[in-house]
Write a protein that holds these residues in place. Structure first.
Motif, PDB file in Angstrom:
ATOM      1  N   PRO A  25      99.810  25.823 -35.442  1.00 13.39           N
ATOM      2  CA  PRO A  25      99.292  27.090 -34.906  1.00 13.39           C
ATOM      3  C   PRO A  25      99.254  28.184 -35.966  1.00 13.39           C
ATOM      4  O   PRO A  25      99.996  28.144 -36.959  1.00 13.39           O
ATOM      5  N   VAL A  26      98.380  29.165 -35.740  1.00 12.76           N
ATOM      6  CA  VAL A  26      98.312  30.320 -36.632  1.00 12.76           C
ATOM      7  C   VAL A  26      99.676  31.002 -36.676  1.00 12.76           C
ATOM      8  O   VAL A  26     100.288  31.271 -35.644  1.00 12.76           O
ATOM      9  N   LYS A  37     104.792  25.561 -28.066  1.00 15.93           N
ATOM     10  CA  LYS A  37     104.484  24.142 -27.906  1.00 15.93           C
ATOM     11  C   LYS A  37     103.253  23.749 -28.733  1.00 15.93           C
ATOM     12  O   LYS A  37     102.279  24.488 -28.822  1.00 15.93           O
ATOM     13  N   THR A  38     103.316  22.581 -29.320  1.00 19.23           N
ATOM     14  CA  THR A  38     102.177  22.010 -30.024  1.00 19.23           C
ATOM     15  C   THR A  38     102.344  20.501 -30.042  1.00 19.23           C
ATOM     16  O   THR A  38     103.287  19.959 -29.454  1.00 19.23           O
ATOM     17  N   GLN A  39     101.462  19.811 -30.736  1.00 16.85           N
ATOM     18  CA  GLN A  39     101.569  18.356 -30.813  1.00 16.85           C
ATOM     19  C   GLN A  39     100.860  17.834 -32.062  1.00 16.85           C
ATOM     20  O   GLN A  39      99.985  18.482 -32.629  1.00 16.85           O
ATOM     21  N   ARG A  62     111.185  21.765 -33.210  1.00 15.04           N
ATOM     22  CA  ARG A  62     112.339  21.368 -32.395  1.00 15.04           C
ATOM     23  C   ARG A  62     111.847  20.635 -31.157  1.00 15.04           C
ATOM     24  O   ARG A  62     110.704  20.802 -30.717  1.00 15.04           O
ATOM     25  N   VAL A  63     112.723  19.796 -30.605  1.00 17.75           N
ATOM     26  CA  VAL A  63     112.445  19.083 -29.359  1.00 17.75           C
ATOM     27  C   VAL A  63     113.642  19.241 -28.440  1.00 17.75           C
ATOM     28  O   VAL A  63     114.767  19.481 -28.886  1.00 17.75           O
ATOM     29  N   GLN A  64     113.387  19.118 -27.152  1.00 17.58           N
ATOM     30  CA  GLN A  64     114.458  19.198 -26.180  1.00 17.58           C
ATOM     31  C   GLN A  64     114.878  17.795 -25.777  1.00 17.58           C
ATOM     32  O   GLN A  64     114.068  16.991 -25.321  1.00 17.58           O
ATOM     33  N   ILE A  65     116.155  17.507 -25.977  1.00 13.51           N
ATOM     34  CA  ILE A  65     116.728  16.233 -25.577  1.00 13.51           C
ATOM     35  C   ILE A  65     117.859  16.542 -24.601  1.00 13.51           C
ATOM     36  O   ILE A  65     118.874  17.136 -24.987  1.00 13.51           O
ATOM     37  N   GLU A  84     107.956  21.659 -30.225  1.00 15.63           N
ATOM     38  CA  GLU A  84     107.740  23.084 -30.428  1.00 15.63           C
ATOM     39  C   GLU A  84     107.794  23.386 -31.925  1.00 15.63           C
ATOM     40  O   GLU A  84     108.503  22.701 -32.665  1.00 15.63           O
ATOM     41  N   ILE A  85     107.063  24.409 -32.346  1.00 16.38           N
ATOM     42  CA  ILE A  85     107.025  24.790 -33.749  1.00 16.38           C
ATOM     43  C   ILE A  85     107.295  26.287 -33.848  1.00 16.38           C
ATOM     44  O   ILE A  85     106.886  27.060 -32.979  1.00 16.38           O
TER      45      ILE A  85
END
Length: 333
Positions: free
Chosen positions: A275-276, A268-270, A294-297, A328-329
């Protein structure tokens, strides 16, 4: 909570101009990226993406002293080049020399392969033949990692053979030194890293990366070219095409590449926090690095592109390009 973002406003369009080159790079972006991937593979240099002054545990320091160990060897994309420099954590950036000035990039790559620095002078340049290629100029010339001892401390920068100097960033400017040290990997090894494979006759590579499985089958991470970009997305078995988001619309591509041999996971990020270890999936039409998000739909995950300058992840959904600030990445494990 997932946040939807409206289509690009005028202020968001300004972010695009941050990555627009004043002059179009002379080397085709796709050719330049393939060149860089090949050089990294052959030189055995491992690079890890990070941002805001962060580095992985195995990051290589600029020197051995307590002061020099506060900085790390890095490289960053700038004006069509991939330029070596040094990461200064308290500045939250990788400082690189280019065009007479010092430039600070808060998204960069960190060197994680050990080696040694070998002296170079105007009378002794033999070590340049063993130097490890670590970047590329806007004209396609190989760039190498160099460092100079200046005012009692080491400063890391780029070595450009055609100029005969090592350029470093110092006090806001670019300074050239004819005597310097160049970085050499002691025992180059071919890296076991991820790579991309072109789709061929609907044959899915055995080691293609699966992002999820549903009633239609496995969903794979892919990428495809569109309008001078190389855009991450996903191959849907129901359509046998790679679905990408670009220019407010969803595009389905029959010519694409699979992400293969990837030892990664989604975290997860925003917004623009990378992130490293984030895995770069391509580049925008302006040359900005794009990452795999990606995202959850509902009960499904939709893969798309993370564009740091826009502070969102764009995903293709029901024919449109939809932006999310929380997502998410994909990062290396």
């Amino acid at each position: 909570m997932v946040n939807l973002v409206a289509p690009l406003s005028m202020s968001q369009m300004a972010f695009r101009r941050l990555w627009a080159y004043e002059d179009e790079p002379r080397l085709n972006r796709q050719a330049r990226q393939r060149m860089m991937d090949r050089r990294d593979y052959l030189s055995g240099l491992k690079w890890v993406w990070a941002c805001n002054g962060e580095v992985p545990p195995d990051a290589v320091t600029v020197g051995d002293s307590a002061e020099d160990q506060k900085c790390y060897i890095g490289r960053a994309h700038h004006q069509g080049s991939v330029t070596p420099g040094q990461i200064i954590p308290h500045r939250k950036a990788c400082c690189i020399p280019w065009g007479g000035d010092q430039h600070e990039q808060n998204i960069y790559e960190v060197l994680c392969t050990t080696g040694r620095f070998v002296p170079i002078s105007e009378k002794s340049t033999e070590a340049l033949l063993r130097a490890s290629s670590a970047g590329v100029s806007e004209d396609g010339e190989p760039l190498f990692i160099g460092r100079v001892l200046h005012e009692g401390k080491f400063i890391c920068g780029k070595v450009q053979r055609s100029h005969g100097v090592c350029y470093v960033s110092h006090e806001g400017g670019e300074v050239g030194f004819s005597e310097y040290q160049v970085f050499v990997v002691d025992s180059p090894e071919l890296l076991d890293c991820h790579y991309w494979v072109s789709a061929d006759d609907n044959q899915i590579p055995k080691n293609a990366f699966i992002t999820e499985s549903n009633e239609s089958g496995n969903i794979y991470v892919g990428r495809a070219g569109h309008r001078a970009s190389c855009t991450p997305g996903a191959m849907n078995p129901a359509t046998q095409k790679c679905h990408i988001a670009w220019g407010s619309d969803e595009h389905r591509k029959s010519k694409f590449e699979y992400l293969c041999n990837c030892k990664g996971k989604f975290v997860k990020t925003q917004e623009n926090y990378i992130p490293v270890g984030a895995i770069r999936g391509g580049y925008s039409e302006f040359g900005e690095p794009l990452f795999i998000g990606r995202v959850q739909i509902g009960n499904q995950f939709i893969v798309g592109k993370v564009q740091p300058s826009h502070k969102v992840c764009y995903v293709p959904y029901r024919g449109k390009e939809v932006a999310y600030k929380e997502f998410e990445i994909l990062v290396l494990e």
